[in-house]
Write a protein that holds these residues in place. Structure first.
Motif, mmCIF file in Angstrom:
data_model
loop_
_atom_site.group_PDB
_atom_site.id
_atom_site.type_symbol
_atom_site.label_atom_id
_atom_site.label_comp_id
_atom_site.label_asym_id
_atom_site.label_seq_id
_atom_site.Cartn_x
_atom_site.Cartn_y
_atom_site.Cartn_z
ATOM 1 N N GLU A 200 -5.933 2.205 -3.410
ATOM 2 C CA GLU A 200 -6.023 3.560 -2.847
ATOM 3 C C GLU A 200 -7.476 3.975 -2.607
ATOM 4 O O GLU A 200 -7.789 4.616 -1.610
ATOM 5 C CB GLU A 200 -5.317 4.552 -3.759
ATOM 6 N N CYS A 201 -8.359 3.582 -3.508
ATOM 7 C CA CYS A 201 -9.779 3.957 -3.395
ATOM 8 C C CYS A 201 -10.499 3.168 -2.298
ATOM 9 O O CYS A 201 -11.220 3.742 -1.481
ATOM 10 C CB CYS A 201 -10.464 3.728 -4.739
ATOM 11 N N ASP A 202 -10.288 1.840 -2.271
ATOM 12 C CA ASP A 202 -11.022 0.962 -1.355
ATOM 13 C C ASP A 202 -10.309 0.706 -0.033
ATOM 14 O O ASP A 202 -10.916 0.182 0.901
ATOM 15 C CB ASP A 202 -11.295 -0.394 -2.016
ATOM 16 N N GLY A 203 -9.007 0.986 0.011
ATOM 17 C CA GLY A 203 -8.233 0.700 1.216
ATOM 18 C C GLY A 203 -7.833 -0.760 1.325
ATOM 19 O O GLY A 203 -7.238 -1.172 2.312
ATOM 20 N N ARG A 204 -8.127 -1.537 0.289
ATOM 21 C CA ARG A 204 -7.770 -2.963 0.260
ATOM 22 C C ARG A 204 -7.721 -3.433 -1.180
ATOM 23 O O ARG A 204 -8.349 -2.845 -2.063
ATOM 24 C CB ARG A 204 -8.729 -3.794 1.079
ATOM 25 N N LEU A 205 -6.987 -4.503 -1.386
ATOM 26 C CA LEU A 205 -6.867 -5.077 -2.715
ATOM 27 C C LEU A 205 -6.961 -6.585 -2.600
ATOM 28 O O LEU A 205 -6.307 -7.188 -1.750
ATOM 29 C CB LEU A 205 -5.513 -4.688 -3.350
ATOM 30 N N SER A 206 -7.787 -7.176 -3.438
ATOM 31 C CA SER A 206 -7.862 -8.633 -3.538
ATOM 32 C C SER A 206 -7.719 -8.986 -5.011
ATOM 33 O O SER A 206 -7.757 -8.119 -5.877
ATOM 34 C CB SER A 206 -9.178 -9.162 -2.967
#
Length: 190
Positions: A16-22
């Motif tokens: 939610e914070c970064d707009g992406r997840l890895s």
């Protein structure tokens, strides 16, 4: 393609914070890191290099239990550590950015086992060994290469041998990708 991943509250916050997840390599079981490196190499060959700073695959499901039960069942144990709040994220993945493989056959890679093409092939291979090998004690080069070459079968989702695999419609199919973007999300279920 429609995919699902099960993530922690912290991972959802990062998404939610970064707009992406890895994936966070530091959270992976140390015993599996060499196998994860192998699947990462396969991903680079099949879908291209990872984004900057991404070193490990993000895991998801394409087919959790069978063609008729593709969506993961959160009532089953083992998705997250006991007591951890989890979130089922449904999202869309591009065919060009996802690698699909047979979840059950993935255990051959995790355990550094030869994946035979047939039972007879497995017996032939086993007869050439003087002992068992592992990720911590790998085989000599020629045997190691034969073991690693055999793992290509995990990607052949049409390969079927009733003594070695589930039928294609009954398979558990996992997906690996480099990252999940907020734009690709369809639903999030706590």
């Amino acid at each position: 393609m429609q995919l699902w991943t099960i993530q922690t509250e912290a991972a959802l916050g990062k998404l939610e914070c970064d707009g992406r997840l890895s994936s966070d390599r530091g959270l992976a079981d140390a015993d599996f890191l060499t196998a994860y490196d192998w699947i990462s190499d396969q991903m680079r060959q099949r879908i291209g290099p990872s984004p900057a700073g991404v070193t490990s695959p993000l895991w998801a499901w394409y087919q959790y239990n069978s063609e008729s039960k593709r969506r993961p069942d959160l009532r089953r144990r083992g998705h997250l550590p006991r007591g951890e709040t989890g979130f089922l994220i449904e999202f869309w993945g591009d065919d060009e950015s996802v690698v699909l493989s047979d979840f059950d056959l993935w255990y051959f890679v995790l355990n550094y086992w030869y994946l035979p093409a047939t039972v007879a092939d497995g017996e032939r291979f086993d007869s050439t060994l003087d002992r068992r090998y592992s990720w911590n004690d790998p085989a000599p080069h020629a045997i190691d290469q034969e073991i690693r070459d055999s793992w290509q079968r995990i990607f052949d989702l049409e390969w079927y041998d009733p003594e070695l695999t589930c039928s294609p419609g009954e398979r558990q199919i996992q997906a690996t990708l480099w990252e999940l973007t907020a734009e690709s999300i369809v639903t999030i279920q706590k």
